[in-house]
Structures are given as structure tokens and as C-alpha cells.
Write a protein that holds these residues in place. Sequence first.
Motif, PDB file in Angstrom:
ATOM      1  N   PRO A  30       0.858  -1.194   0.000  1.00 53.08           N
ATOM      2  CA  PRO A  30       0.000   0.000   0.000  1.00 53.08           C
ATOM      3  C   PRO A  30       0.889   1.236   0.000  1.00 53.08           C
ATOM      4  N   TYR A  32       1.084   5.734  -0.357  1.00 51.79           N
ATOM      5  CA  TYR A  32       0.433   7.035  -0.447  1.00 51.79           C
ATOM      6  C   TYR A  32       1.531   8.088  -0.563  1.00 51.79           C
ATOM      7  N   GLU A  34       4.506   8.191  -2.335  1.00 52.77           N
ATOM      8  CA  GLU A  34       5.838   7.631  -2.073  1.00 52.77           C
ATOM      9  C   GLU A  34       6.722   7.702  -3.319  1.00 52.77           C
ATOM     10  N   ASP A  63      -3.124   4.502  -2.563  1.00 50.80           N
ATOM     11  CA  ASP A  63      -4.142   5.029  -1.653  1.00 50.80           C
ATOM     12  C   ASP A  63      -4.376   6.521  -1.928  1.00 50.80           C
ATOM     13  N   ALA A 115       5.974   0.626   1.532  1.00 47.62           N
ATOM     14  CA  ALA A 115       6.722   1.098   0.358  1.00 47.62           C
ATOM     15  C   ALA A 115       8.003   1.825   0.744  1.00 47.62           C
ATOM     16  N   ASP A 116       8.110   2.261   1.999  1.00 42.08           N
ATOM     17  CA  ASP A 116       9.224   3.147   2.374  1.00 42.08           C
ATOM     18  C   ASP A 116      10.492   2.383   2.751  1.00 42.08           C
ATOM     19  N   GLN A 118      11.061   0.374   5.091  1.00 43.16           N
ATOM     20  CA  GLN A 118      11.325   0.125   6.512  1.00 43.16           C
ATOM     21  C   GLN A 118      11.259  -1.379   6.802  1.00 43.16           C
ATOM     22  N   ARG A 220      13.137   5.091   7.509  1.00 40.91           N
ATOM     23  CA  ARG A 220      12.543   5.371   6.203  1.00 40.91           C
ATOM     24  C   ARG A 220      13.630   5.647   5.172  1.00 40.91           C
ATOM     25  N   THR A 225       6.919  10.042   7.346  1.00 39.53           N
ATOM     26  CA  THR A 225       5.835   9.194   7.841  1.00 39.53           C
ATOM     27  C   THR A 225       4.509   9.933   7.724  1.00 39.53           C
ATOM     28  N   LYS A 226       3.437   9.160   7.468  1.00 36.85           N
ATOM     29  CA  LYS A 226       2.110   9.779   7.314  1.00 36.85           C
ATOM     30  C   LYS A 226       1.394   9.846   8.658  1.00 36.85           C
ATOM     31  N   TRP A 227       2.076   9.391   9.717  1.00 37.86           N
ATOM     32  CA  TRP A 227       1.419   9.344  11.024  1.00 37.86           C
ATOM     33  C   TRP A 227       1.884  10.488  11.900  1.00 37.86           C
TER      34      TRP A 227
END
Length: 342
Positions: A30, A32, A34, A63, A115-116, A118, A220, A225-227
Motif C-alpha cells: 500500500p 500514499y 511515495e 491510496d 513502500a518506504d 522500513q 525510512r 511518515t504519514k502518522w
Amino acid sequence: MTTSSPVSVISNRLHCIDDAVPLTLSVIIPFYNEASVITECHERLIAVLNTIKGHCEIIYVDDGSTDGSRQLVEQFSEDNVSLRYIGLSRNFGKEAAMSAGLEYAQGSAVILLDADLQDPPELIPSMLDKWQEGYDVVNMQRIKRQGETWVKRFSAKCFYKVLNALSDIDVPSNVGDFRLLSREVVLHINQMPERNRYMKGIFSWPGFNQTTLPFVRDARFSGETKWNYVKLFGLAVDGITSFSIKPLRIATILGCAIALWAFIYGMVIIIKTMIFSEVVSGYPSMMVVQLALGGIQLLCMGVMGEYIGRIFIEAKHRPLYLIQTVIDQPAVQAAQIYEKSA
Ligand code: UDP
Ligand code: MG
């Protein structure tokens, strides 16, 4: 959605061990926004998949990216690995994107990968070894989290402790979404209808034979990060409320305990006043009691509200995600594109 029965899946794996049927692996990614890492991720993953005997597919779930990641993924083409691009109609969140990938995955074994970079793709062969030993779920446990602050590590540790104390399932600590699932487990997960998808709980819920492999989680590769902490707090509340009603029970127990305490304390005051003629005193203690009770009541109402909100979301039965585009790139063959016209 796949419809094969779990029974045929089990026999499929047994054949794989015998090498009679080639292994089929689906890797779900998944992503978003990237664009800065997706090509490197693809290259590293392909290098690993090319060493695996049997047919592999990669399912890229977009996404709702807006940074050109899609154009990069569309250009990928492989001789030995089938590629599938699933474009969601907007950003639905990683949990929904993973669910979309699981619905489309055809493999006898399915691996979820960020995808990053990690989650190192180079660990896939050791995950497959465990699967071939007969495990249905291979959890990848982070023994070190590179590039993460101590605040994030500490809050993650507290979260897993609270979640496991409160919920009825055992969610292994420091295990993210990076894991292998057998086809049988994927079929069961695809049948779980809830909209509120706390995936770490959903992956653990079916049970089956689970094992855990330790790994060092890299920082990463690039991008951000998206969080953030607000989102992580929401995810933590989701995790607890999706798998347990213990917070409601705690509110009930707290209510009973406070009512009992109020009754006893009331009796003490009555006795003190009537028998010992003590003057009623204590503005400060009154304030403390009132504020404490007010706080506890609001907290309990908040807990109830969390559950009611979730009932509301579940009751609407909206789809988890909407798919706008599916692009199939079977290994070697030309791409077939199905796109909804605007
Ligand atoms: N991701 C996604 N949708 C989102 C947020 C994230 O598909 O709304 C993807 C992201 O592109 C990455 C993976 O989920 O592939 C993990 O995201 P991230 O690295 O931001 O999370 P972290 O590793 O910090 O938990
Ligand atoms: Mg990440």
C-alpha cells in the motif's frame, strides 16, 4: 474477491512443499505519495522475488497518491513477476488500502510490505521458509526501530501493554503490518465485515499456527511518515475498542465502586453529625469530590461515545474503499488496463 475454499488452499501448500506445484506469492504494497522511494522499493523487491522458485505477483495499492507515484508504478514491467496496480478513488488510509490488496491477492502466501523500505524485502525468503514449515502467520517483530524517537518507542510499548491487558486477543508487541499470511488466513480475513479495521488485531484474530521472526526495522529510505501523534492516538483507541468491551466494564465497575464509597462516606458524615455533633466542614474536599466525579463521569461518557460512534459507522455499511483503476501487468505479457471513464 477470491472464492476458493480453505481446504484447497491447504492442499496447495502441501504441494508447494513437495515442489509439485510452483509457489505462488503475492506481495501487497500500500502506498500514499511515495514517489521518492517507490522505484527503489520495486527494484529491491524484484531482486529478491527473482530468486524465489515459483510465480510471484506484486500488488501495488495506490491510496490516492497525488505526487506522481502512480506514473512511476505504471512504468514497471517484469519478465518473471506479475504486477497489478490498484488505484483507490481517494485516500482511504493504509488499513483500507491493505484490505483492498488482500481482496485481490491470489497467492498461496501473502506478504504485506511498506513502500518506504522500513520492512526489508530481503527477509521474504526466510518468511517463506517458515510458511513452508507449516505456519499460517509469520509475524515480523521489530527488535530495533531505527530512526524513531524514544517517545514513539515508549508510547508504542505502553500501547501494546494496554491493548493486550484490555483485549480478548493476543496482539504480539512490536509487530506491525509486515507479515506473511497463508491463503487460508487471508480468506478468513476477507470475510470479516467490519468497517473499523484495526489490521494488527484483524491479523491476529483468526489464530492458526503463528510464529514470530525478529528483525531490525530500518529508518525510512526517504519521504516522511504519514502518522502523527493525534492519528496514532486514534489508531490506539480503534485498536482497543475494536477488540474489547472491557473499557465499558471498567466504567461499570468504577461506577459501582464510587457509589459504594459515596454510601459509606455518607453514613460516616451522618454518624459524625448526629452522634458527635460535628459541624459540616470542608469546602476543599467538596470541590475535589465534585471535580473528580465530574471528570470520571465525562470519561465514562466518552468511552460510551467511542462505542456508539463505531456502531454508527458499522451500521451505515459503506464500502471500505472505492477502486477507480486496475492495471494488470502479467509477467511478460502486455498490460491490460481497466479504467472507469471520468
Ligand atoms: N500509507 C498508505 N495510506 C496512508 C498512509 C500511509 O497507504 O494513508 C502507506 C505508506 O505509503 C507506506 C505505509 O503505508 O507504504 C506505511 O506508512 P508510514 O511509513 O507513513 O507509517 P510508519 O512506518 O511511520 O508507521
Ligand atoms: Mg514507514
